[in-house]
Design a protein around this motif. Structure first.
Motif, PDB file in Angstrom:
ATOM      1  N   THR A   1       6.868  -4.726   0.287  1.00  0.00           N
ATOM      2  CA  THR A   1       7.672  -3.619   1.021  1.00  0.00           C
ATOM      3  C   THR A   1       8.921  -3.606   0.357  1.00  0.00           C
ATOM      4  O   THR A   1       9.571  -4.609  -0.047  1.00  0.00           O
ATOM      5  CB  THR A   1       7.652  -3.825   2.700  1.00  0.00           C
ATOM      6  OG1 THR A   1       8.228  -5.135   2.761  1.00  0.00           O
ATOM      7  CG2 THR A   1       6.158  -3.796   3.132  1.00  0.00           C
TER       8      THR A   1
ATOM      9  N   THR B   1       0.575 -13.437   3.935  1.00  0.00           N
ATOM     10  CA  THR B   1       2.294 -13.522   3.945  1.00  0.00           C
ATOM     11  C   THR B   1       2.491 -13.514   5.575  1.00  0.00           C
ATOM     12  O   THR B   1       3.099 -14.209   6.057  1.00  0.00           O
ATOM     13  CB  THR B   1       2.795 -12.349   3.132  1.00  0.00           C
ATOM     14  OG1 THR B   1       2.436 -12.576   2.003  1.00  0.00           O
ATOM     15  CG2 THR B   1       4.184 -12.507   3.426  1.00  0.00           C
ATOM     16  N   LEU B   2       1.773 -12.211   6.005  1.00  0.00           N
ATOM     17  CA  LEU B   2       1.920 -12.179   7.537  1.00  0.00           C
ATOM     18  C   LEU B   2       1.639 -13.322   8.437  1.00  0.00           C
ATOM     19  O   LEU B   2       2.216 -13.782   9.476  1.00  0.00           O
ATOM     20  CB  LEU B   2       1.472 -10.867   8.042  1.00  0.00           C
ATOM     21  CG  LEU B   2       1.821  -9.464   8.065  1.00  0.00           C
ATOM     22  CD1 LEU B   2       1.119  -8.568   8.616  1.00  0.00           C
ATOM     23  CD2 LEU B   2       3.275  -9.574   8.353  1.00  0.00           C
TER      24      LEU B   2
ATOM     25  N   GLY C   1       6.534 -10.950  -0.766  1.00  0.00           N
ATOM     26  CA  GLY C   1       5.178 -11.274  -0.226  1.00  0.00           C
ATOM     27  C   GLY C   1       4.472 -10.305   0.543  1.00  0.00           C
ATOM     28  O   GLY C   1       3.216 -10.143   0.598  1.00  0.00           O
ATOM     29  N   LEU C   2       5.101  -8.994   1.133  1.00  0.00           N
ATOM     30  CA  LEU C   2       4.461  -7.885   1.534  1.00  0.00           C
ATOM     31  C   LEU C   2       4.473  -6.560   0.499  1.00  0.00           C
ATOM     32  O   LEU C   2       3.587  -5.788   0.773  1.00  0.00           O
ATOM     33  CB  LEU C   2       4.955  -7.463   2.947  1.00  0.00           C
ATOM     34  CG  LEU C   2       4.899  -8.541   3.856  1.00  0.00           C
ATOM     35  CD1 LEU C   2       5.649  -7.985   5.197  1.00  0.00           C
ATOM     36  CD2 LEU C   2       3.515  -8.867   4.514  1.00  0.00           C
TER      37      LEU C   2
ATOM     38  N   THR D   1      -5.414  -6.129  -1.650  1.00  0.00           N
ATOM     39  CA  THR D   1      -3.918  -5.915  -1.305  1.00  0.00           C
ATOM     40  C   THR D   1      -3.625  -6.383   0.093  1.00  0.00           C
ATOM     41  O   THR D   1      -2.685  -7.035   0.589  1.00  0.00           O
ATOM     42  CB  THR D   1      -3.360  -4.503  -1.404  1.00  0.00           C
ATOM     43  OG1 THR D   1      -3.496  -4.144  -2.685  1.00  0.00           O
ATOM     44  CG2 THR D   1      -2.013  -4.358  -0.969  1.00  0.00           C
TER      45      THR D   1
ATOM     46  N   LEU E   1       2.878  -5.266  -5.356  1.00  0.00           N
ATOM     47  CA  LEU E   1       2.103  -6.575  -5.277  1.00  0.00           C
ATOM     48  C   LEU E   1       1.422  -6.549  -6.584  1.00  0.00           C
ATOM     49  O   LEU E   1       1.143  -7.772  -7.112  1.00  0.00           O
ATOM     50  CB  LEU E   1       1.244  -6.553  -4.125  1.00  0.00           C
ATOM     51  CG  LEU E   1       1.728  -6.681  -2.888  1.00  0.00           C
ATOM     52  CD1 LEU E   1       1.014  -6.562  -1.552  1.00  0.00           C
ATOM     53  CD2 LEU E   1       2.861  -7.985  -2.710  1.00  0.00           C
ATOM     54  N   ASP E   2       0.908  -5.598  -7.031  1.00  0.00           N
ATOM     55  CA  ASP E   2      -0.157  -5.511  -8.423  1.00  0.00           C
ATOM     56  C   ASP E   2       0.862  -6.006  -9.498  1.00  0.00           C
ATOM     57  O   ASP E   2       0.602  -6.653 -10.253  1.00  0.00           O
ATOM     58  CB  ASP E   2      -0.445  -3.979  -8.522  1.00  0.00           C
ATOM     59  CG  ASP E   2      -1.769  -3.768  -7.769  1.00  0.00           C
ATOM     60  OD1 ASP E   2      -2.331  -2.554  -7.538  1.00  0.00           O
ATOM     61  OD2 ASP E   2      -2.318  -4.819  -6.980  1.00  0.00           O
TER      62      ASP E   2
ATOM     63  N   ARG F   1       4.105 -16.450   8.173  1.00  0.00           N
ATOM     64  CA  ARG F   1       5.368 -15.999   8.908  1.00  0.00           C
ATOM     65  C   ARG F   1       5.426 -15.970  10.315  1.00  0.00           C
ATOM     66  O   ARG F   1       6.103 -16.640  10.904  1.00  0.00           O
ATOM     67  CB  ARG F   1       5.861 -14.576   8.340  1.00  0.00           C
ATOM     68  CG  ARG F   1       6.335 -14.789   7.035  1.00  0.00           C
ATOM     69  CD  ARG F   1       6.832 -13.502   6.575  1.00  0.00           C
ATOM     70  NE  ARG F   1       7.197 -13.150   5.161  1.00  0.00           N
ATOM     71  CZ  ARG F   1       7.509 -12.101   4.461  1.00  0.00           C
ATOM     72  NH1 ARG F   1       7.682 -10.985   5.222  1.00  0.00           N
ATOM     73  NH2 ARG F   1       7.785 -12.102   3.172  1.00  0.00           N
TER      74      ARG F   1
ATOM     75  N   VAL G   1       2.494  -4.847   8.936  1.00  0.00           N
ATOM     76  CA  VAL G   1       3.184  -4.162   8.014  1.00  0.00           C
ATOM     77  C   VAL G   1       2.848  -2.652   8.440  1.00  0.00           C
ATOM     78  O   VAL G   1       1.593  -2.102   8.605  1.00  0.00           O
ATOM     79  CB  VAL G   1       2.582  -4.383   6.675  1.00  0.00           C
ATOM     80  CG1 VAL G   1       3.220  -3.560   5.479  1.00  0.00           C
ATOM     81  CG2 VAL G   1       2.635  -5.906   6.473  1.00  0.00           C
TER      82      VAL G   1
ATOM     83  N   LYS H   1      -3.430 -10.003   0.549  1.00  0.00           N
ATOM     84  CA  LYS H   1      -2.244 -10.757   0.056  1.00  0.00           C
ATOM     85  C   LYS H   1      -1.226 -10.549   1.205  1.00  0.00           C
ATOM     86  O   LYS H   1      -0.383 -11.407   1.454  1.00  0.00           O
ATOM     87  CB  LYS H   1      -1.648  -9.912  -0.877  1.00  0.00           C
ATOM     88  CG  LYS H   1      -2.288 -10.255  -2.477  1.00  0.00           C
ATOM     89  CD  LYS H   1      -1.643  -9.383  -3.505  1.00  0.00           C
ATOM     90  CE  LYS H   1      -2.510  -9.379  -4.781  1.00  0.00           C
ATOM     91  NZ  LYS H   1      -2.238  -8.130  -5.571  1.00  0.00           N
ATOM     92  N   GLN H   2      -1.313  -9.317   1.707  1.00  0.00           N
ATOM     93  CA  GLN H   2      -0.403  -9.244   2.959  1.00  0.00           C
ATOM     94  C   GLN H   2      -0.600  -9.887   4.153  1.00  0.00           C
ATOM     95  O   GLN H   2       0.033 -10.263   4.590  1.00  0.00           O
ATOM     96  CB  GLN H   2      -0.339  -7.498   3.236  1.00  0.00           C
ATOM     97  CG  GLN H   2       0.289  -6.759   2.041  1.00  0.00           C
ATOM     98  CD  GLN H   2       0.149  -5.372   2.349  1.00  0.00           C
ATOM     99  OE1 GLN H   2      -0.864  -4.788   2.737  1.00  0.00           O
ATOM    100  NE2 GLN H   2       1.443  -4.592   1.970  1.00  0.00           N
TER     101      GLN H   2
ATOM    102  N   GLU I   1       1.180  -1.788  -2.391  1.00  0.00           N
ATOM    103  CA  GLU I   1       0.309  -2.371  -3.256  1.00  0.00           C
ATOM    104  C   GLU I   1       0.499  -2.001  -4.648  1.00  0.00           C
ATOM    105  O   GLU I   1       0.302  -3.134  -5.238  1.00  0.00           O
ATOM    106  CB  GLU I   1      -1.128  -1.404  -2.990  1.00  0.00           C
ATOM    107  CG  GLU I   1      -2.207  -1.687  -4.106  1.00  0.00           C
ATOM    108  CD  GLU I   1      -3.461  -0.999  -3.709  1.00  0.00           C
ATOM    109  OE1 GLU I   1      -4.075  -1.631  -2.721  1.00  0.00           O
ATOM    110  OE2 GLU I   1      -3.835   0.087  -3.971  1.00  0.00           O
TER     111      GLU I   1
END
Lengths: 284, 793, 176
Positions: B652, A272-273, B649-650, A265, B776-777, A276, A185, A268-269, B773
């Motif tokens: 973005t 996901t990564l 999920g990200l 944060t 996602l929050d 995937r 990301v 979480k990312q 962030e």
């Protein structure tokens, strides 16, 4: 922003470089300059002497040697990105190169420079740790080979001593059963990663015989996940396995808060990564 | 007009563009001045501190150093200035010195100046300055500024409250009490900075024998700066010349008077050498005017028919340490509420904004000036109301979009509107973007867990702002525009204009207008701008005025010149001027045959005026100062749409596509207009997704291009631009301003689109930029909310 | 002042000017530089080639892009002294050569530039892209020029101009 004053030398041989590194002066090495020059221009770095290694022939070249691909200290990112040897034998790097900076930076910046700089959000250190590359350090005392997994110690901190030159890096040639994955990301294309994942899996049909999963940009150095390997090895892929691996790595990591976000944060990312990347590795 | 002479309305390429593409632009740092000396500044590392001791001795001795100046040194040359608005006397600013005298009020404020032979030597010497600081309590957030017993941002200020302004129209409380649907939302807008690629640059030279000051500056308003330099230094106006060469982007931030630039000019009067300062990129982040910092609570009420009955906005606006000189920092705060709800019929409206000082960079104008905020709040409330009322967002807008014209009306916020075409814009947008098909596609993708969002954003914006906003405030800012057109001996035309151009292409537009009137090509019109010694007095560039106001001046001047030319030609040819026309540098007779060339006509006027049978020869040089008489500005309107996809999920966001339907009246050069809109749209997307000044312990922690992310090509969408055209009747030209249209609506459209994408997840974003962030929050908060047994969201 | 010797050299001290010799826009040139000067400053000041612009001196914005030994590079991230013996080409040289005349004309016609500050660097990047990839898709063009910051155009017009140039070149090649 102008640089503070410094002396400059451009040795013609490796020995010449090593002599300056041992001179007792506050010395910094100039290879690609894409990390050093901004630092000099902003006066964040104020060395006494800049040692320019750009004319040393012995440091050039990508070669195949005994099961390794050798990348010399002067090899530019652009050369790596267009190298047939690399795309065939070190496919993880070929994937990662898509995320590295921009054309002008890639034309000058070097792989070894990126490794020596050890920015935790950089792609090359993560690849080196995933593949457990060997970093070859030279000094007047001789040669020292350091495995990548022991090289990165912290934020911009490596096992390289001040009087050592990172002369080349050796990446193991990929085996037929190995699969690779890479994703990150980043705020914008080419930026340093906010969270990144690099992985090498040895698969026998859908069963993991080995898994090297590296999380980067989250801590002060790339994290080679012990938990991922522990859970994956011997298991066959399923979304539930992917989830378990992601959960375990999320628990294992100790992410730092920075401009990209809080540690949670990043967790979480990362989850996901990881799922995937693993899914793509398994399903192609 | 000759049928082939139509130039206005065509997409002529710009004359200057070829020069720029060859690397031949001449920006202020490119100007060669003999023996130029360079200035570097020591800047306050603290947000708020007292300077106890300053020692320049070692710095003065450093290699290459010519001089060193403290705040006291400069103050004796140029006293501190104080921003003051006659009609807003409650808005008090502390006096701002060019260099800190004893109190530094923001991190980055210049404290001492070193002048040396080279920039590097000046920066070396700055490191030798010793300074003793006493840190003072600093106000870093809007809330802290208003706390009981809050430390003063500046010791001269009794209160940190810089502005408290309210607008009320109708019975707002009754409207909310009786409403069928009420929705409220809170909004946080991050502090931003404009970031022009060419940093602020100034080169000043004082000729002591003549007492003449010449300043080359990357700036938007040369006459404003000439006035300020003359006043500050006690020089006669006609001994001060300000020249703005090519400017590498401005966006409003180069509209202000900067303390460090004033210091450079003052220094120039003390040295016998030209003095130059180029703000480094790191300096730019802590000195260029900041903007947009605000927090707001908004409420909207609908009746049972989906008509908007009330809109209420309560806003806190974060200023910096000083009110920006000379225009003040209130503009953005005021416009942020004044334009609230402007595109809609709103029965009752209340807007209140309180502006507070903080120990941060002074805030000022940045493209759009508050209007992007007003639009984002309004459009988001509309979308939430649509959702609450079970209506499609486009439908709710269609029911409420304001109709206006032919007579001017006022919105609830007090905005004077001539005509609007919002319904036509919305219809055109829906049709062009395939709105209904996109909604169906969105539904299909949602079923597969792909979160796409469509965001609409209607906007009304103020352009072509005239003198009425500045003169009454007591500001010496000329807000009319002027053109002086003169026929040259070659038959070409020279136009000297007060309008300035930082890449918008305004000068090309003016050339097109003049060329068409006079039957010439744009290449025959030699444009001169940005030089107070050569051009007629006027404003420059801001508030989207160049084409709307300057174009009108060009049109009127060239029409008069045309009449003069034909009168002389008529006399020479013994023909009724009404039977003559101009084309291709010639004067044509009734049958279209060329009778005489413009060059020949000029020869006659110059050398044989005795042979021209006219009692009085009209001049071949005409100057026109255009002052709008009926309207204070030209309101425009449009509607934008964004299509985004959110990765839950990200966190973005990908912006897939963007559309703009804009009504800027008469369009002189479609390509230039569309490109201005596109540039503005991307700035708004940048605001939505990336840009904010991040602080920790009062320090700006992302003040570099590596850490303050600006939009790059990879993430930006293609942008379709269409037009509806309602010419303004305030001018003959009929053009409205358009330079800010893109940025006014795009933050709102992106905001609405992201929230539309997140709607199935029950999440809304409340804070700009919508970083991964934050997204996602908000998703996590929505999930937690949904998981509660008796949740009310 | 000293020229750099060919055998193991001794360091050039911080305040010592050194003469460098290189090819600049096809012409052999020489100038004296201090070690700490970056190449962009020397091009702009010693050679008055001001088409190479400085937007950040951090290597981020790309306004200073030039060609070094035929490859695009940031002039602010090279020491001037590193140009010794190199082949340097700035926007002025590239313009004079005529090689990018069609690309420049496409930029002008499409108004793919407004203030012009990013333009020389942008053209350098686009020029190299078209050399490497004669039929670039819009996505690739966008990715490639992501190393060049533009605050004015929003990029859409730039993509159009690069795309149309590529197409025109392919058509000219196919026709010949």
């Amino acid at each position: 922003m102008t640089a503070a004053a410094f002396a400059y030398v451009r040795p013609t041989s490796v020995e010449g470089v090593l002599e300056h590194l041992d001179s007792g002066r506050d010395v910094t090495i100039l290879a690609g300059g894409q990390s050093l020059m901004p630092s000099l221009n902003m006066r964040l770095s104020t060395p006494e002497l800049v040692v320019d290694i750009n004319r040393i022939e012995a440091l050039r070249g990508i070669e195949q040697r005994n099961g390794y691909i050798r990348i010399g200290a002067l090899v530019r990112h652009a050369e790596v990105a267009s190298s047939d040897l690399v795309s065939r034998h070190v496919p993880l790097i070929a994937r990662a190169m898509r995320h590295v900076a921009h054309p002008a930076i890639r034309n000058r910046g070097t792989t070894c420079g990126s490794l020596a700089n050890a920015d935790p959000a950089a792609e090359m250190p993560a690849c080196a740790v995933t593949l457990d590359a060997t970093l070859v350090l030279l000094s007047r005392r001789g040669r020292r080979d350091v495995p990548a997994r022991e090289f990165f110690l912290g934020l911009f901190e490596t096992a390289r001593q001040d009087n050592e030159l990172l002369a080349e890096v050796l990446f193991p040639v990929a085996r037929p059963s190995e699969r690779f994955g890479f994703d990150e990301v980043a705020t914008r294309h080419g930026d340093f990663a906010a969270v990144g994942v690099a992985a090498r899996a040895t698969l026998a049909s859908a069963r993991f015989d080995a898994l090297d999963l590296v999380l980067f940009a989250c801590e002060s150095r790339p994290l080679h996940s012990a938990a991922a390997a522990e859970i994956a090895v011997g298991q066959s892929w399923s979304p539930a396995l992917g989830d378990a691996i992601a959960t375990a790595v999320a628990a294992e990591m100790e992410p730092i808060d920075n401009l990209h976000g809080r540690g949670d944060t990043k967790r979480k990312q990362a989850r996901t990564l990881i799922t995937r990347v693993l899914e793509r590795i398994v399903h192609g | 007009m000759h049928p082939e002479a139509r130039i206005v309305g065509t997409s002529q390429p710009r004359q200057t563009a070829r020069r720029f593409a060859a690397g031949k632009g001449q920006y202020t740092d490119d100007i060669v001045a003999a023996r130029v000396a360079h200035v570097a500044f020591l800047r306050s590392p603290y947000a708020h501190a007292r300077c106890l001791a300053l020692d320049l001795a070692a710095a003065r001795e450093a290699p290459g150093v010519i001089a060193a100046f403290s705040g006291a040194d400069i103050a004796s040359l140029s006293p501190p200035w104080t921003t003051y608005l006659r009609r807003l006397p409650s808005h008090r600013s502390a006096p701002q010195p060019a260099l800190v005298i004893d109190e530094a009020c923001w991190q980055g404020e210049a404290v001492a100046a070193i002048v040396a032979d080279t920039r590097a030597q000046a920066e070396d010497a700055v490191e030798l300055i010793t300074i003793e600081w006493q840190e003072l309590p600093a106000i870093n957030t809007i809330e802290a500024a208003l706390d009981d017993g809050a430390a003063p941002v500046h010791s001269a200020l009794a209160s940190n409250l810089a502005l408290d302004h309210s607008i009320t129209d109708g019975d707002i409380d009754a409207a909310f009490a009786q409403a069928h649907t009420v929705v409220s939302h809170r909004f946080v807008f991050g502090r931003q900075t404009g970031v022009s690629l060419e940093p602020r640059t100034i080169l000043a030279q004082f000729e002591p024998n003549l007492g003449e000051l010449t300043v080359y500056q990357s700036h938007q308003a040369p006459f404003q700066m000439r006035d300020i330099y003359a006043a500050q230094l006690g020089l006669p106006l006609d001994k001060v010349r300000v020249i703005v060469p090519d400017v590498g982007g401005a966006f409003g931030l180069k509209l202000h008077a900067y303390a460090d630039e004033m210091a450079v000019v003052a220094i120039a009067t003390r040295l016998d050498r030209p003095v130059k300062f180029v703000a480094s990129r790191l300096e730019s982040f802590v000195t260029d005017a900041h903007a947009r910092e605000a927090e707001a609570k908004g409420r909207i009420a609908l009746d049972a028919d989906g008509k908007i009955t009330a809109l209420d906005i309560d806003m806190l606006s974060g200023f910096g340490a000083y009110s920006c000189y000379p225009r003040s920092s209130v503009g953005e705060a005021l416009q942020a509420i004044q334009l609230g709800g402007a595109p809609y019929h709103v029965k009752a409206f209340r807007g209140r904004v309180r502006g507070v000082y903080q120990n941060k960079v002074p805030s000022g104008a940045y493209r759009g000036v508050g209007q992007p905020i007003a639009c984002a709040i309004t459009e988001q409330l509309i979308d939430l109301a649509a959702k609450a009322a079970g209506l499609d967002p486009a439908e709710l807008r269609a029911r409420n979009l304001r109709r206006a014209g032919p007579s001017p009306t006022r919105t609830a916020g007090g905005v004077v509107i001539e005509t609007l075409s919002l319904h036509e814009c919305l219809a055109a947008l829906r049709q062009h973007m395939g709105y209904d098909a996109l909604r169906r596609e969105q539904a299909d993708l949602r079923a597969r867990g792909i979160w796409r969002g469509i965001g609409l954003s209607a906007f009304v914006e103020i352009t072509g702002v005239g003198p009425g906003l500045y003169g009454p405030q007591g500001l010496n800012i000329s807000a009319h525009e002027a053109c002086r057109v003169s026929l040259q001996q070659s038959g070409a035309v020279r136009c000297e204009t007060s309008v300035t151009d930082q890449g918008q292409g305004t000068l090309e537009g003016l050339a097109q207008i003049i060329a068409e009137e006079l039957g010439l090509g744009p290449a025959d019109i030699h444009m001169i701008a940005g030089d107070t010694a050569r051009t007629p007095y006027g404003g420059g560039a801001w508030a989207s005025r160049g084409l709307a106001l300057g174009g009108e001046a060009a049109l009127r001047a060239s029409r008069k010149l045309r009449a003069h030319i034909l009168a002389i030609a008529g006399a020479l040819l013994q023909t009724d001027p009404a039977d003559l026309s101009l084309y291709g540098g010639e004067i044509l007779g009734k049958t279209g045959a060329a009778q005489i060339t413009l060059a020949e006509l000029v020869d006659n006027v110059r050398f044989r005026p005795d042979t021209i049978p006219l009692a009085e020869l009209p001049p071949l040089e005409v100057v026109e100062h255009f002052v709008p008489r009926t309207l204070p500005y030209l309101a425009t309107n449009g509607i934008q749409a964004a299509l985004v996809e959110v990765d839950a999920g990200l966190g973005t966001v990908r912006v897939l596509k963007f559309w703009v339907v804009e009504d800027c009246g008469r369009i002189v050069n479609p390509q230039l207009v569309d490109e201005q809109i596109r540039g503005g749209v991307v700035q708004g997307i940048g605001a939505a997704l990336y840009e904010h000044c991040a602080y920790a312990d009062g320090q700006l922690i992302n003040g570099s291009l590596a850490d303050y992310p600006l939009p790059l090509a990879s993430e930006m969408p293609d942008i379709d631009v269409l037009h509806v055209s309602t010419p303004t009747r305030e001018t003959l030209l009929g053009a409205r301003g358009v330079g800010e249209a893109g940025v006014v609506g795009s933050l709102g459209a992106t905001w609405a689109a992201v929230n539309d994408a997140l709607a199935p997840l029950g999440a809304t974003v409340t804070q700009q930029p919508f970083t991964p962030e934050h997204i996602l929050d908000r998703i996590e908060a929505a999930q937690a909310n949904a998981a509660k047994p008796c949740s009310t969201s | 002042m000293a020229s750099l010797p060919k055998a193991e050299p001794i360091p050039v001290e911080a305040d010592e000017h050194v003469q460098i010799a290189f090819t600049l826009n096809g012409v052999s040139v020489q100038t004296d530089v201090l070690p700490r000067q970056h190449l962009a400053d020397v091009l702009r000041q010693a050679f008055r080639l001001t088409g190479t612009h400085l937007g950040c001196e951090q290597g981020v914005c790309g306004a200073c892009n030039i060609l070094v030994d035929g490859k695009v590079a940031r002039a602010c991230l090279m020491l001037a002294i590193q140009a010794d013996g190199a082949d340097i080409c700035t926007i002025e040289g590239l313009t004079d050569s005529g090689i990018i005349a069609d690309l420049q004309e496409a930029f002008v016609q499409r108004n793919a530039l407004q203030c012009g500050f990013c333009t020389p660097g942008m053209l350098m990047t686009a020029h190299e892209l078209l050399k490497q990839e004669p039929a670039p898709e819009r996505k690739l063009i966008r990715e490639t020029i992501s190393g060049n910051l533009c605050r004015c155009t929003g990029y859409h017009a730039i993509i159009d101009a690069v795309e149309s140039t590529a197409r025109a070149r392919r058509e000219a090649r196919d026709a010949s």
